[in-house]
Design a protein around this motif. Structure first.
Motif, PDB file in Angstrom:
ATOM      1  N   THR A 252       0.293   1.325   1.173  1.00  0.00           N
ATOM      2  CA  THR A 252      -0.109   1.422   0.264  1.00  0.00           C
ATOM      3  C   THR A 252       0.045   1.870  -0.785  1.00  0.00           C
ATOM      4  N   PRO A 253      -0.062   2.584  -2.299  1.00  0.00           N
ATOM      5  CA  PRO A 253      -0.617   4.052  -2.900  1.00  0.00           C
ATOM      6  C   PRO A 253      -1.604   4.498  -1.944  1.00  0.00           C
ATOM      7  N   TRP A 254      -2.465   5.995  -2.275  1.00  0.00           N
ATOM      8  CA  TRP A 254      -2.984   6.177  -1.418  1.00  0.00           C
ATOM      9  C   TRP A 254      -3.816   7.755  -2.202  1.00  0.00           C
TER      10      TRP A 254
ATOM     11  N   THR B 199       9.417  -8.192   7.485  1.00  0.00           N
ATOM     12  CA  THR B 199       8.675  -9.592   7.168  1.00  0.00           C
ATOM     13  C   THR B 199       7.387  -9.331   7.150  1.00  0.00           C
ATOM     14  N   CYS B 200       6.756  -8.396   8.365  1.00  0.00           N
ATOM     15  CA  CYS B 200       5.242  -7.864   8.584  1.00  0.00           C
ATOM     16  C   CYS B 200       4.820  -7.051   8.000  1.00  0.00           C
ATOM     17  N   THR B 201       5.789  -6.202   6.916  1.00  0.00           N
ATOM     18  CA  THR B 201       5.002  -4.951   6.126  1.00  0.00           C
ATOM     19  C   THR B 201       5.345  -5.997   4.915  1.00  0.00           C
ATOM     20  N   GLU B 202       3.284  -5.483   4.484  1.00  0.00           N
ATOM     21  CA  GLU B 202       3.137  -6.042   3.071  1.00  0.00           C
ATOM     22  C   GLU B 202       2.560  -4.408   1.904  1.00  0.00           C
ATOM     23  N   VAL B 203       3.421  -5.216   0.629  1.00  0.00           N
ATOM     24  CA  VAL B 203       3.137  -3.720  -0.181  1.00  0.00           C
ATOM     25  C   VAL B 203       1.503  -3.788  -0.914  1.00  0.00           C
ATOM     26  N   CYS B 204       0.845  -3.701  -0.827  1.00  0.00           N
ATOM     27  CA  CYS B 204      -0.549  -3.718  -1.357  1.00  0.00           C
ATOM     28  C   CYS B 204      -1.198  -2.301  -2.257  1.00  0.00           C
ATOM     29  N   HIS B 205      -2.032  -3.167  -3.785  1.00  0.00           N
ATOM     30  CA  HIS B 205      -2.873  -2.055  -4.523  1.00  0.00           C
ATOM     31  C   HIS B 205      -3.915  -2.773  -4.774  1.00  0.00           C
ATOM     32  N   SER B 206      -4.264  -3.675  -3.805  1.00  0.00           N
ATOM     33  CA  SER B 206      -6.078  -3.609  -3.854  1.00  0.00           C
ATOM     34  C   SER B 206      -6.478  -3.540  -2.208  1.00  0.00           C
TER      35      SER B 206
ATOM     36  N   LYS C  12      -8.100   6.326  -7.564  1.00  0.00           N
ATOM     37  CA  LYS C  12      -7.574   7.170  -7.926  1.00  0.00           C
ATOM     38  C   LYS C  12      -6.726   7.753  -7.589  1.00  0.00           C
ATOM     39  N   PRO C  13      -6.138   8.593  -8.999  1.00  0.00           N
ATOM     40  CA  PRO C  13      -4.375   8.633  -8.571  1.00  0.00           C
ATOM     41  C   PRO C  13      -3.707   8.868  -6.762  1.00  0.00           C
ATOM     42  N   ALA C  14      -3.274   8.031  -7.453  1.00  0.00           N
ATOM     43  CA  ALA C  14      -2.448   8.082  -5.923  1.00  0.00           C
ATOM     44  C   ALA C  14      -1.336   9.258  -5.558  1.00  0.00           C
ATOM     45  N   LYS C  15      -1.452   9.348  -4.046  1.00  0.00           N
ATOM     46  CA  LYS C  15      -0.625  10.842  -4.033  1.00  0.00           C
ATOM     47  C   LYS C  15       0.715  10.575  -3.268  1.00  0.00           C
ATOM     48  N   ASN C  16       0.529   9.261  -2.588  1.00  0.00           N
ATOM     49  CA  ASN C  16       2.092   9.682  -1.434  1.00  0.00           C
ATOM     50  C   ASN C  16       1.545   7.730  -1.261  1.00  0.00           C
ATOM     51  N   TRP C  17       2.467   6.833  -0.646  1.00  0.00           N
ATOM     52  CA  TRP C  17       2.469   6.157   0.028  1.00  0.00           C
ATOM     53  C   TRP C  17       2.006   6.346   1.572  1.00  0.00           C
ATOM     54  N   ALA C  18       0.634   5.060   2.207  1.00  0.00           N
ATOM     55  CA  ALA C  18       0.989   5.461   3.494  1.00  0.00           C
ATOM     56  C   ALA C  18       0.485   3.382   4.337  1.00  0.00           C
TER      57      ALA C  18
ATOM     58  N   PRO D 272       5.415   6.154  -8.811  1.00  0.00           N
ATOM     59  CA  PRO D 272       5.367   5.858 -10.422  1.00  0.00           C
ATOM     60  C   PRO D 272       4.341   6.681 -11.040  1.00  0.00           C
ATOM     61  N   GLU D 273       4.014   8.035 -11.870  1.00  0.00           N
ATOM     62  CA  GLU D 273       3.205   8.620 -12.531  1.00  0.00           C
ATOM     63  C   GLU D 273       2.027   7.171 -12.846  1.00  0.00           C
ATOM     64  N   GLY D 274       0.224   7.599 -12.447  1.00  0.00           N
ATOM     65  CA  GLY D 274      -0.462   7.069 -12.647  1.00  0.00           C
ATOM     66  C   GLY D 274      -0.501   6.052 -11.594  1.00  0.00           C
ATOM     67  N   THR D 275       0.243   5.931 -10.378  1.00  0.00           N
ATOM     68  CA  THR D 275      -0.070   4.536  -9.660  1.00  0.00           C
ATOM     69  C   THR D 275      -1.128   5.127  -8.778  1.00  0.00           C
ATOM     70  N   LYS D 276      -1.982   4.282  -9.148  1.00  0.00           N
ATOM     71  CA  LYS D 276      -3.611   4.473  -8.044  1.00  0.00           C
ATOM     72  C   LYS D 276      -3.728   3.918  -6.599  1.00  0.00           C
ATOM     73  N   CYS D 277      -4.304   4.539  -5.644  1.00  0.00           N
ATOM     74  CA  CYS D 277      -4.900   4.439  -5.027  1.00  0.00           C
ATOM     75  C   CYS D 277      -5.534   2.964  -4.660  1.00  0.00           C
ATOM     76  N   PHE D 278      -5.409   2.109  -3.348  1.00  0.00           N
ATOM     77  CA  PHE D 278      -5.663   0.630  -2.874  1.00  0.00           C
ATOM     78  C   PHE D 278      -6.700   0.660  -2.749  1.00  0.00           C
ATOM     79  N   TYR D 279      -7.792   1.850  -2.152  1.00  0.00           N
ATOM     80  CA  TYR D 279      -9.149   1.340  -2.614  1.00  0.00           C
ATOM     81  C   TYR D 279      -9.634   2.002  -3.693  1.00  0.00           C
ATOM     82  N   SER D 280      -9.964   3.776  -3.375  1.00  0.00           N
ATOM     83  CA  SER D 280     -10.334   4.071  -4.306  1.00  0.00           C
ATOM     84  C   SER D 280      -9.989   4.232  -6.023  1.00  0.00           C
TER      85      SER D 280
END
Lengths: 608, 608
Positions: A549-551, A526-533, A596-602, A586-594
């Motif tokens: 987040t994607p990172w 319940t306490c884990t949220e997927v965040c894109h920004s 930039k292209p995301a390399k992985n989930w963090a 997916p290809e093209g997912t962006k880093c939540f912060y920068s």
């Protein structure tokens, strides 16, 4: 109070008090007209302990709460006194002792407490309202920990140590099955050996404790106390390893280590000396080493999830967060909902060839070529017990997963005032019989047949200690040939016929174990949220949640996020891990912060 | 060689070498023109280790013995190299390294060695001729110990640590049955607490290691590393004990302790850091405390006699020899015939009320009167393993009592050069089958099916490691359906049918255990002489025997005897104990030394 104490033993008091304050390194202590101004939590603990040690029993007027209790009855229940007496030690923000006249150290009248709500035995702080103080109070009241007069060091009392023995037995057996052997390497390291691996020593140097004197002799060169044993062991790996036939070399040791951190210490979670196991292994190939890293990580998951009933996320640490000197670090990460903070559970490091190159750990391969060994190190500490306590305990005390509980069931006979002596005797016989039947099933049982405590007081006492099951046996139960079982985790009760007890209890204990894990796992989910920004990210953090987040996996981003997420009330967030199990990226997912292209989930969070 | 090393890595060499010499505190080191002048044993050890660590494998020309070996064969047996390679580390009196050109670290050709007398694998020193060097060589060659670059500290390698685990499991189970609980107290002690009991601190102060620095910060007050934990624990005993219901309090911990002795260090026997258990208990009455003292002493006797197969004498220490701060000390004393020296095995102390008065450990008795608790402390260390080794090992290596042996049986198949491949396979299958059958009987088995070693080399290797039984399986044995069992202790062989192996081996192991104990006991008995005069006493000592004498039990006599029995070649004798089992002491018997009326019998000896 202080005036009185000092009149009694003025010289001893000053002699004993001042050095402690000095030792803590937290500040100086002003003593004016026997008024004591405390300079922070740790000094306060030490001071109270010290005073108690010096004062005889009747002089322990320092225990302010004791004054609130009724005078001790003829047969004063001593345990009742223990909790409030020690409360003082951990109440971190109290400004002033409030001495009263003629208080007694014994207090908490069991008889008064009959009915279940034994006043004076429960915890003063709530888990939700005041987590830090609740935890500090709990570990002392439940007799896991005593604060010690060297700041950041704690005594592991038998109730805690028995749980560490459960973890040890479970893990030790499994690593031996993998082919790991136990050994023991010295506590001390010479300065030069410690300095061999540069990244490593930079990571640990600020926390290293140094021995410089023996007796009255000053040593020519100081000697370090191990903060971890890579540099202790690897010169000898270099001696022992010559050929590929000497590999793998897989050693483990169960030891104490010292890291003199100046961060806020917390029992189990962060202490200057702690107990752990540290595995150190060497392989001929990267593949074998990497397989072991994951085998061990899976055992760490097992300790947390299967024993401690604490859900963890397996993953890899970011470069910034990895072990000093490692090739990479894998981790199991737990999470405490009440504080919204992640906590590193245990780490399994692939050291690559970093250390083997520095320590010259070479072997001759099949083709008689020299190769550097591939190495791992991995460790699990007594912190694991703290995570378990934080995860499961409640306002009544500890809630122990059955596999961890040193005692799993307490059997309490409940005679009434008018119960005939023969019936009381029959109850006692039945209690002994049930205990024996359960012990045959390898259930760990304690009976509480003391006649100077009320049932209500006993219920509270064993709830505080966290026993998974309470078995009650009253006159009616005697008539009906049953017992009542009460679960510590849910409070649920069930009635079981005597003949079924030996079969039912082990099943129920395993049910409790599974239910506790499932409940904790649901809370974490319940306490884990997927965040894109970053905005979503901050909302998650402020909800005391973790953010997935994607990172773009860049250290600079991590540092910036940490800074930007720091608020006046809360520390900055960091990556807990890059989880092995994560959504697709997916290809093209962006880093939540920068962006930039995301390399992985963090997985991010504020953390311990 | 040094020249070469320094050319390679001059800066690192100096950086690494000098501090070690400093650390040992034994003297300074002169380095002129790359010539190294060694200042005693410990420096020599460190230096060799250090050089080996720094040099790559091919540069370890420092290992002089390696030069004497034949060039390594294609499949060089690495273990063969281990013993001579490490011999250098412990050879205490060698004056000079003798570097040779192009030596290889691998040596000891198994094929050459076939026939049983594998050259290069045995020990160079004999137990009778050169006990000290034999022991130093043995503990390294058998892979129990590695010397460490902090003087007086040793690495317990898996073969040694597994034996410590046997002792731990045996003892831990039994103290828990007595009601003792394990716990863990901190490594550190503040100066003031350490000073609480005057006699106690005087006994330990000269050996205490002090931490004075953390990272770059100098601590305001130094903190001691525990040499023992009386002063660590007892302030908390004072907190936890209020009423007679809190008693008995019986705690134990398995830990490391540090005593920075400047005496000659010896692996297991005398080291600056060692592992032990320390029990600390408190009782309401003297009677209960004294009963425990003897219960624990009986367990210590059990560890020595029933596990280690080492005979011991139970007794009380003289006032002069008792534990610092104790009311009295009881002990189990062992004896090493080859050196003629007694050795303290383990001690169980009654502390009386000495510490409870200093630390204010009081309880309220049934009549609500304050009483000081009666306390004990008791400890058993890794020294016990050293005593076992000294007692049983011989010129071929370790001889392990079966209950202590991490592996009890080695199965070695012995194919001939002309044995058909199918027969070799059948032998291997039979080896696996026998192993499984034995493991079902809880026998600890290892098989040695390596094809790059000769049977003779393997025999020597496993004899060096001390395995109680070797099981041989050759082509003829395959034809006859038998194996040959060879005892390590006596060398006796017997032929056993396959079907009987699983039944015979456990019985034989117990026979070996009993025979080893009986043989050691007979040796000790032969070496104990009853003496009624100082002349007889000196004759006994000079025969490397112990002396059992009537004694007036006066400290002044003990001091005088010690002085008078000191010779240019040998230390003075002291009382080992006043044995619990001794001859009658008729009225009028005179002290062997003073001629005063004898109060008791005393066992005297030179000692470790």
């Amino acid at each position: 109070m202080l005036t009185r104490l000092c009149q009694l033993s003025c010289k001893r008091f000053f002699a004993a008090y001042l050095p402690i304050a000095a030792v803590t390194g937290l500040g100086s202590v002003a003593i004016n007209n026997f008024e004591l101004r405390r300079i922070g939590l740790t000094v306060a603990f030490s001071e109270v302990q010290k005073l108690k040690t010096m004062a005889s029993v009747e002089e322990t007027v320092i225990v302010a709460e004791a004054a609130e209790a009724a005078p001790a009855p003829e047969a004063a229940p001593v345990e009742a006194a223990a909790a409030p007496k020690e409360k003082k030690e951990r109440a971190p923000k109290e400004k002033k002792e409030k001495p009263k006249k003629e208080p007694k150290p014994e207090q908490g009248d069991g008889k008064k407490a009959a009915g279940g709500d034994a006043k004076g035995l429960g915890l003063k702080n709530g888990k939700k309202d005041n987590f830090g103080e609740w935890y500090s109070e709990l570990v002392v009241a439940s007799e896991l920990i005593s604060y010690y007069d060297v700041s950041g060091c704690y005594i592991l009392r038998p109730w805690a140590y028995a749980m560490w023995e459960v973890v040890q037995a479970w893990f030790d057996k499994r690593i031996k099955q993998l082919g790991v052997q136990n050994s023991y390497f010295p506590l001390f390291i010479t300065e030069d050996v410690l300095n061999t691996e540069k990244d490593h020593v930079e990571g640990f140097a600020p926390e290293v404790a140094w021995v410089t004197k023996c007796g009255n002799t000053t040593m020519e060169k100081p000697i370090a106390i191990r903060p971890t044993s890579e540099t202790v062991m690897y010169p000898y790996f270099a001696q022992w390893i010559r050929s590929h036939r000497d590999l793998p070399l897989r050693l483990n040791q169960w030891t104490n280590v010292v890291r003199w951190e100046f961060k806020y210490p917390t029992p189990f979670i962060r202490s200057r000396e702690f107990l752990w196991q540290e595995g150190h292994t060497a392989f001929a190939t990267q593949e074998e080493a990497e397989r072991e890293v994951l085998d061990i990580l899976e055992l760490y998951r097992g300790v947390y999830e299967d024993l401690l009933a604490v859900p963890v996320t397996k993953g890899k640490k970011s470069k910034k967060e990895q072990f000093a000197g490692a090739f990479y670090t894998t981790t199991v990460e737990a999470y405490i909902p009440e504080t919204g903070r992640g906590i590193q559970g245990a780490t399994s490091h692939c050291l690559g060839q970093n250390f083997s190159k520095m320590f010259n750990i070479q072997f001759e391969d099949d083709d008689r070529q020299k190769q550097y060994a591939w190495q791992n190190s991995w460790g699990l500490t007594t912190r694991s017990l703290g995570v378990m306590i934080m995860t499961h305990a409640d306002d009544k005390g500890l809630v122990l997963p059955p596999r961890m509980a040193p005692k799993q069931v307490v059997i309490i006979p409940i005679p009434k005032a008018n119960t005939a002596p023969e019936m009381v005797q029959a109850m006692m016989d039945k209690v002994a019989e049930l205990k024996e039947a359960l012990e045959k099933q390898d259930v760990r049982v304690v009976t509480d047949t003391r006649n100077n405590y009320t049932p209500g007081w006993k219920y509270n006492h064993w709830e505080l200690k966290g026993l998974p099951l309470r078995m009650e046996l009253g006159p009616k139960d005697m008539d009906n040939g049953v017992v009542v079982l009460a679960r510590r985790d849910t409070g649920a009760k069930e009635t079981v016929a005597w003949a079924d007890v030996a079969a039912r209890v082990p099943v129920l204990l395993e049910t409790i174990q599974a239910d506790m894990f499932a409940a904790a796992k649901a809370r974490t989910a319940t306490c884990t949220e997927v965040c894109h920004s970053f905005e979503e990210f901050m909302t998650a953090l402020n909800n005391k949640h973790m953010a997935l987040t994607p990172w773009a996996d860049e250290e600079a981003i991590e540092e910036e996020v940490k800074k930007k997420s720091t608020t006046p009330d809360a520390m900055g967030a960091k990556t807990l891990c890059l989880p092995f199990e994560a959504p697709e990226l997916p290809e093209g997912t962006k880093c939540f912060y920068s962006g930039k292209p995301a390399k992985n989930w963090a997985l991010w969070g504020r953390s311990y």
